[in-house]
Scaffold this motif. Structure first.
Motif, PDB file in Angstrom:
ATOM      1  N   TYR A  22       0.818  -1.216   0.000  1.00 20.03           N
ATOM      2  CA  TYR A  22       0.000   0.000   0.000  1.00 20.03           C
ATOM      3  C   TYR A  22       0.851   1.264   0.000  1.00 20.03           C
ATOM      4  N   ARG A  23       2.050   1.187  -0.540  1.00 17.28           N
ATOM      5  CA  ARG A  23       2.976   2.326  -0.501  1.00 17.28           C
ATOM      6  C   ARG A  23       2.425   3.552  -1.218  1.00 17.28           C
ATOM      7  N   HIS A  24       1.656   3.325  -2.273  1.00 17.42           N
ATOM      8  CA  HIS A  24       1.120   4.462  -3.022  1.00 17.42           C
ATOM      9  C   HIS A  24       0.054   5.202  -2.210  1.00 17.42           C
ATOM     10  N   TYR A  25      -0.685   4.455  -1.401  1.00 17.35           N
ATOM     11  CA  TYR A  25      -1.682   5.085  -0.542  1.00 17.35           C
ATOM     12  C   TYR A  25      -1.015   5.833   0.614  1.00 17.35           C
ATOM     13  N   PHE A  26       0.085   5.269   1.125  1.00 16.91           N
ATOM     14  CA  PHE A  26       0.846   5.971   2.155  1.00 16.91           C
ATOM     15  C   PHE A  26       1.435   7.263   1.595  1.00 16.91           C
ATOM     16  N   LEU A  27       1.920   7.196   0.359  1.00 17.36           N
ATOM     17  CA  LEU A  27       2.469   8.389  -0.279  1.00 17.36           C
ATOM     18  C   LEU A  27       1.390   9.443  -0.488  1.00 17.36           C
ATOM     19  N   LEU A  28       0.208   8.999  -0.909  1.00 20.11           N
ATOM     20  CA  LEU A  28      -0.916   9.916  -1.066  1.00 20.11           C
ATOM     21  C   LEU A  28      -1.250  10.581   0.261  1.00 20.11           C
ATOM     22  N   PHE A  29      -1.290   9.801   1.332  1.00 15.96           N
ATOM     23  CA  PHE A  29      -1.586  10.353   2.659  1.00 15.96           C
ATOM     24  C   PHE A  29      -0.519  11.366   3.070  1.00 15.96           C
ATOM     25  N   TRP A  30       0.733  11.043   2.787  1.00 16.79           N
ATOM     26  CA  TRP A  30       1.822  11.961   3.126  1.00 16.79           C
ATOM     27  C   TRP A  30       1.673  13.295   2.380  1.00 16.79           C
ATOM     28  N   ARG A  31       1.446  13.210   1.066  1.00 16.85           N
ATOM     29  CA  ARG A  31       1.401  14.421   0.255  1.00 16.85           C
ATOM     30  C   ARG A  31       0.116  15.217   0.478  1.00 16.85           C
ATOM     31  N   ALA A  32      -1.006  14.509   0.646  1.00 16.54           N
ATOM     32  CA  ALA A  32      -2.301  15.188   0.733  1.00 16.54           C
ATOM     33  C   ALA A  32      -2.620  15.682   2.136  1.00 16.54           C
ATOM     34  N   VAL A  33      -2.055  15.040   3.163  1.00 14.59           N
ATOM     35  CA  VAL A  33      -2.433  15.384   4.538  1.00 14.59           C
ATOM     36  C   VAL A  33      -1.244  15.925   5.335  1.00 14.59           C
ATOM     37  N   ILE A  34      -0.214  15.099   5.499  1.00  9.41           N
ATOM     38  CA  ILE A  34       0.894  15.489   6.376  1.00  9.41           C
ATOM     39  C   ILE A  34       1.667  16.672   5.802  1.00  9.41           C
ATOM     40  N   LEU A  35       2.109  16.545   4.545  1.00  7.25           N
ATOM     41  CA  LEU A  35       2.866  17.623   3.927  1.00  7.25           C
ATOM     42  C   LEU A  35       2.049  18.907   3.858  1.00  7.25           C
TER      43      LEU A  35
END
Length: 262
Positions: A21-34
């Protein structure tokens, strides 16, 4: 307390989960955390940051350049829930094929999809685009005018869709819409589709396109569209904007009215 041996036994499972699920983790990082980090450090919203980038790097009046600059920022910097280039081309093709005169967009956001639709409209056509968030609407207004579209071609309306839709005929003189694009809150898709029906704003042959019906999904909207008998429908299977490894899709509904219920 969990023993070290048990904790170590979970490591392969966690690694498999992260890889899968790395792509979903990346999405969460870019869309929420970042986004939260950048909001705090810059004092600007994500949409305002995108606008600053577009203003700095694009050519005013050059629509293709403005869109590609938007895409570059979304790929390399932060995630924006624009329709994106893959689905944007589908949207443009549908506009070109149906040649609508009156178009309604629910969810202007930063104006990206409005640009893609507007450049494929005839000179006699008009696009009404509705945005609830005043900050996003301010960004979209600047982007739309930066691209060279005036209010005779693209008119932005600020307010909640459930308040605006009932006013469209009386306030804006719209009889029917030939084409509707939904890209706002997914939970509002069904409510707003039924409002369009209730206020008789669709006619036989009207096209309704809804984004993100696979990710994050709009199950109640799709269930209604498939079962109510008022629409023929198809799904354009694509990928989430700016994430080619996450599957998504757009629903294309064609209004057939009460004939489908007989």
């Amino acid at each position: 307390m969990v023993s070290p041996a048990i904790a170590l036994a979970f490591i392969p499972f966690l690694m498999t989960l992260i890889i899968r699920y790395r792509h979903y983790f990346l999405l969460f990082w870019r869309a929420v955390i970042l986004r939260k980090i950048q909001d705090y450090t810059t004092g600007l919203s994500r949409e305002e940051r995108a606008f600053q980038y577009v203003m700095t790097h694009s050519i005013p009046g050059d629509l293709e350049n403005i869109l590609s600059t938007f895409d570059t920022w979304c790929y390399r910097s932060e995630y924006l829930s624009n329709v994106g280039p893959e689905k944007g081309k589908i949207l443009e093709r549908l506009i070109s094929e149906t040649v609508p005169l009156t178009v309604l967009e629910l969810g202007t956001y930063c104006g990206y999809s409005a640009l893609r639709m507007a450049r494929n409209l005839s000179l006699s056509a008009r696009l009404y685009t509705v945005e609830m968030d005043k900050g996003n609407a301010a960004v979209a207004e600047k982007i739309i005018r930066l691209a060279g579209f005036d209010e005779d071609m693209v008119e932005q309306i600020i307010g909640p869709t459930d308040e605006i839709i009932p006013q469209l005929r009386e306030r804006f003189g719209v009889d029917k819409f030939d084409f509707v694009f939904m890209n706002h809150w997914k939970r509002c898709y069904l409510r707003d589709l039924q409002l369009l029906e209730d206020y008789d704003l669709l006619q036989e042959g009207s096209i309704v396109v809804a984004d993100n019906v696979i990710f994050t999904g709009a199950p109640h909207f799709m269930q209604y569209a498939k079962s109510c008998g008022k629409y023929s429908w198809k799904i354009h299977r694509t990928h989430l904007e700016y994430f080619r490894h996450i599957r998504d899709g757009m629903a294309e509904l064609t209004y057939i009215g009460l004939k489908g219920g007989t």
